[in-house]
Scaffold this motif. Structure first.
Motif, PDB file in Angstrom:
ATOM      1  N   LEU A  33     -24.504 -18.410  24.328  1.00  0.00           N
ATOM      2  CA  LEU A  33     -23.605 -18.666  23.206  1.00  0.00           C
ATOM      3  C   LEU A  33     -24.203 -19.773  22.338  1.00  0.00           C
ATOM      4  O   LEU A  33     -24.551 -20.837  22.850  1.00  0.00           O
ATOM      5  CB  LEU A  33     -22.220 -19.098  23.700  1.00  0.00           C
ATOM      6  CG  LEU A  33     -21.488 -18.184  24.679  1.00  0.00           C
ATOM      7  CD1 LEU A  33     -20.126 -18.803  25.027  1.00  0.00           C
ATOM      8  CD2 LEU A  33     -21.294 -16.790  24.106  1.00  0.00           C
ATOM      9  N   SER A  38     -14.955 -26.364  21.938  1.00  0.00           N
ATOM     10  CA  SER A  38     -14.844 -24.927  22.202  1.00  0.00           C
ATOM     11  C   SER A  38     -14.215 -24.686  23.577  1.00  0.00           C
ATOM     12  O   SER A  38     -14.338 -25.513  24.491  1.00  0.00           O
ATOM     13  CB  SER A  38     -16.222 -24.268  22.151  1.00  0.00           C
ATOM     14  OG  SER A  38     -16.808 -24.402  20.870  1.00  0.00           O
ATOM     15  N   ASN A  53     -16.723 -15.120  23.613  1.00  0.00           N
ATOM     16  CA  ASN A  53     -16.375 -15.085  22.191  1.00  0.00           C
ATOM     17  C   ASN A  53     -17.514 -14.422  21.416  1.00  0.00           C
ATOM     18  O   ASN A  53     -18.623 -14.943  21.314  1.00  0.00           O
ATOM     19  CB  ASN A  53     -16.148 -16.513  21.686  1.00  0.00           C
ATOM     20  CG  ASN A  53     -15.613 -16.541  20.265  1.00  0.00           C
ATOM     21  OD1 ASN A  53     -15.788 -15.596  19.510  1.00  0.00           O
ATOM     22  ND2 ASN A  53     -14.946 -17.621  19.916  1.00  0.00           N
ATOM     23  N   GLU A  54     -17.253 -13.232  20.897  1.00  0.00           N
ATOM     24  CA  GLU A  54     -18.300 -12.434  20.246  1.00  0.00           C
ATOM     25  C   GLU A  54     -18.972 -13.156  19.085  1.00  0.00           C
ATOM     26  O   GLU A  54     -20.146 -12.933  18.796  1.00  0.00           O
ATOM     27  CB  GLU A  54     -17.721 -11.097  19.764  1.00  0.00           C
ATOM     28  CG  GLU A  54     -17.289 -10.176  20.905  1.00  0.00           C
ATOM     29  CD  GLU A  54     -16.842  -8.823  20.404  1.00  0.00           C
ATOM     30  OE1 GLU A  54     -16.970  -8.576  19.179  1.00  0.00           O
ATOM     31  OE2 GLU A  54     -16.360  -8.022  21.214  1.00  0.00           O
ATOM     32  N   GLU A  55     -18.252 -14.034  18.420  1.00  0.00           N
ATOM     33  CA  GLU A  55     -18.819 -14.743  17.268  1.00  0.00           C
ATOM     34  C   GLU A  55     -19.961 -15.664  17.683  1.00  0.00           C
ATOM     35  O   GLU A  55     -20.844 -15.962  16.878  1.00  0.00           O
ATOM     36  CB  GLU A  55     -17.724 -15.563  16.576  1.00  0.00           C
ATOM     37  CG  GLU A  55     -16.643 -14.716  15.922  1.00  0.00           C
ATOM     38  CD  GLU A  55     -15.595 -15.572  15.235  1.00  0.00           C
ATOM     39  OE1 GLU A  55     -15.746 -16.813  15.261  1.00  0.00           O
ATOM     40  OE2 GLU A  55     -14.637 -15.006  14.675  1.00  0.00           O
ATOM     41  N   ASN A  56     -19.945 -16.112  18.919  1.00  0.00           N
ATOM     42  CA  ASN A  56     -20.955 -17.058  19.383  1.00  0.00           C
ATOM     43  C   ASN A  56     -22.066 -16.427  20.221  1.00  0.00           C
ATOM     44  O   ASN A  56     -23.048 -17.082  20.541  1.00  0.00           O
ATOM     45  CB  ASN A  56     -20.291 -18.167  20.209  1.00  0.00           C
ATOM     46  CG  ASN A  56     -19.288 -18.967  19.404  1.00  0.00           C
ATOM     47  OD1 ASN A  56     -18.092 -18.884  19.644  1.00  0.00           O
ATOM     48  ND2 ASN A  56     -19.769 -19.731  18.434  1.00  0.00           N
ATOM     49  N   ASN A 115     -23.996 -22.128  18.508  1.00  0.00           N
ATOM     50  CA  ASN A 115     -23.031 -22.740  17.581  1.00  0.00           C
ATOM     51  C   ASN A 115     -21.736 -23.134  18.300  1.00  0.00           C
ATOM     52  O   ASN A 115     -20.628 -22.984  17.776  1.00  0.00           O
ATOM     53  CB  ASN A 115     -22.717 -21.783  16.420  1.00  0.00           C
ATOM     54  CG  ASN A 115     -23.950 -21.446  15.623  1.00  0.00           C
ATOM     55  OD1 ASN A 115     -24.752 -22.321  15.297  1.00  0.00           O
ATOM     56  ND2 ASN A 115     -24.127 -20.160  15.318  1.00  0.00           N
TER      57      ASN A 115
END
Length: 346
Positions: free
Chosen positions: A211, A218, A189-192, A213
Motif C-alpha cells: 500500500l 490510515s 483499500n483499493e485506492e492505496n 500513500n
C-alpha cells in the motif's frame, strides 16, 4: 501459554528453558491451531509423566481456569490485549510473568541503503508465513528519493518468491481463520494498493500486498497488521522518523537499512524497542547468544538460549560465613567504634 502462528516452536522453545531450569510445567497451546495442539499433547503425554509436564487444551474457559491458579511463573506469547488479561490475573497472586507480545514494528530504509538487498530481505521478512509473524515488519518508512525504486524492487522479489499468482502457490500460507481473514480484508483499500491485493475467500489467502500513500492516521496504521499487507510511508529526514516512531507504543522489533554508521547509532540510541536488525529483518531472534523479548507495550522479559534458563530460574543469593573469626566491631555498644568504622569505610 502459546499462540497459533508458530504453534509448535513457540510452545516447545520456552518449555525447553523451563525443563532446563528444573521446573514442572503446564502447557496451554492455542485453541486455533487444533491439529498442532493434538500433536503436542500426544508427544508430551507419551514421553513425560503428567506430574512433570502436562498439556491443557481448550479455549477461553480453559485459559480463565488456569489463570485463576497460583503458579511460580507464567510465560505468555500472544496479543497485547490478552497479555493484559494474563498480567492482571498474575498480579492477584504476585506471580512473575514473561509477556511476548507484538505491536507495529517499523522497517526504515534511508537513501544510503543497498536497495536491491534491502527489498529482498524486507519481502522475505514481511511475507514469511503470510505476515503472521510477531516480529514481521509491520510498516515501511522509506526516504522519498528511493521510494519508487524500493517498491519496484519489492514487486520483483515478491514475484520471484511467490509467482504471478501467490494465492495459487501451494507454498504460500493461508490466514489462520475467518475472523483474521475478514479483518485483513477490510484493510485492503483499493485506492492505496500499488501491488497485490488479490484474495481467495475459499482458501483464506491474501496475496502479498503493498500500500502506498499511507498516512499515520490510515486505518492500516492503527493496530498491528499481522498479515501480508505492507503500508509504505515516505520521509525526508531521519529525525522525522524518530519522532513518528516514538509517538507510537514501543515496538517489539525495528529494522533499519542504511550504510551510514552514524545514523545507525542514532536510531539505536533514540528509539526504544525490543530488538531488531541493521540491514536485515527477523533473523535477530534466531541467535541463542542474546535474549529475545519486547519492552513496554510489546512485552516484558526475554528468552532464547541461556536467557530461557535464566527466565525460569531464581538467582538465590547466599553468603556462607566462617565461624573462625567474628569481629566485635559490628556489635553495639558503638561509642568510640564509630570513628574506627568511618576510617575503615574510607
Amino acid at each position: 501459554m502459546s499462540p497459533w502462528n508458530y504453534p509448535f516452536q513457540l510452545t516447545i522453545a520456552p518449555l525447553i528453558g523451563a525443563i532446563a531450569a528444573g521446573n514442572c510445567s503446564i502447557i496451554k497451546p492455542s485453541e486455533y491451531a487444533t491439529n498442532t495442539s493434538e500433536i503436542i499433547d500426544k508427544l508430551i503425554s507419551k514421553n513425560f509423566d503428567e506430574a512433570y509436564i502436562s498439556v491443557i487444551k481448550g479455549g477461553r474457559e480453559a485459559n480463565k481456569s488456569l489463570l485463576a491458579e497460583k503458579f511460580d511463573y507464567i510465560f505468555f506469547t500472544g496479543s497485547v490485549q490478552v497479555g493484559k488479561v494474563v498480567m492482571e490475573a498474575a498480579s492477584k497472586h504476585l506471580t512473575p510473568v514473561t509477556l511476548e507480545l507484538g505491536g507495529k514494528s517499523p522497517c526504515i530504509v534511508d537513501e544510503t541503503a543497498n536497495i536491491d538487498l534491502a527489498s529482498k530481505r524486507i519481502v522475505w521478512g514481511k511475507f514469511l508465513n503470510a505476515g503472521q509473524t510477531c516480529v514481521a515488519p509491520d510498516y515501511l518508512m522509506v526516504h522519498s528519493s528511493v521510494k519508487e525504486k524500493l517498491i519496484n524492487k519489492m514487486k520483483d522479489h515478491i514475484t520471484e518468491f511467490y509467482g504471478l499468482s501467490p494465492c495459487s502457490n501451494k507454498e504460500y500460507p493461508k490466514i489462520i481463520n475467518d475472523k483474521h481473514y475478514n479483518r485483513l480484508r477490510t484493510l485492503l483499500n483499493e485506492e492505496n494498493i500499488v501491488f497485490g491485493g488479490q484474495f481467495n475467500d475459499k482458501t483464506n489467502q491474501i496475496s502479498p500486498t503493498i500500500l502506498d500513500n499511507v498516512t499515520i492516521d490510515s486505518a492500516v496504521m492503527k493496530d498491528e497488521i499481522f498479515g501480508p499487507i505492507l503500508p509504505v510511508i515516505e520521509f525526508e529526514n531521519i529525525n522525522e522518523v524518530v519522532s513518528r516512531v516514538n509517538k507510537k507504543p514501543k515496538p517489539l522489533a525495528l529494522y533499519y537499512f542504511s550504510n551510514d554508521i552514524k545514523r545507525q547509532k542514532h536510531i539505536i540510541n533514540n528509539i526504544s524497542y525490543g530488538g531488531g536488525c541493521i540491514n536485515d529483518t527477523i533473523v535477530h531472534l534466531a541467535t541463542p547468544h542474546m535474549p529475545f523479548g519486547g519492552v513496554g507495550d510489546s512485552g516484558i522479559g526475554g528468552y532464547h538460549g541461556k536467557a530461557s534458563f535464566d527466565t525460569f530460574s531464581h538467582k538465590k543469593s547466599i553468603l556462607k560465613k566462617s565461624n573462625l573469626v567474628d569481629i566485635p566491631l559490628r556489635y553495639p555498644p558503638y561509642k568510640n567504634k564509630l570513628k574506627l568504622i568511618k576510617k575503615i569505610l574510607r
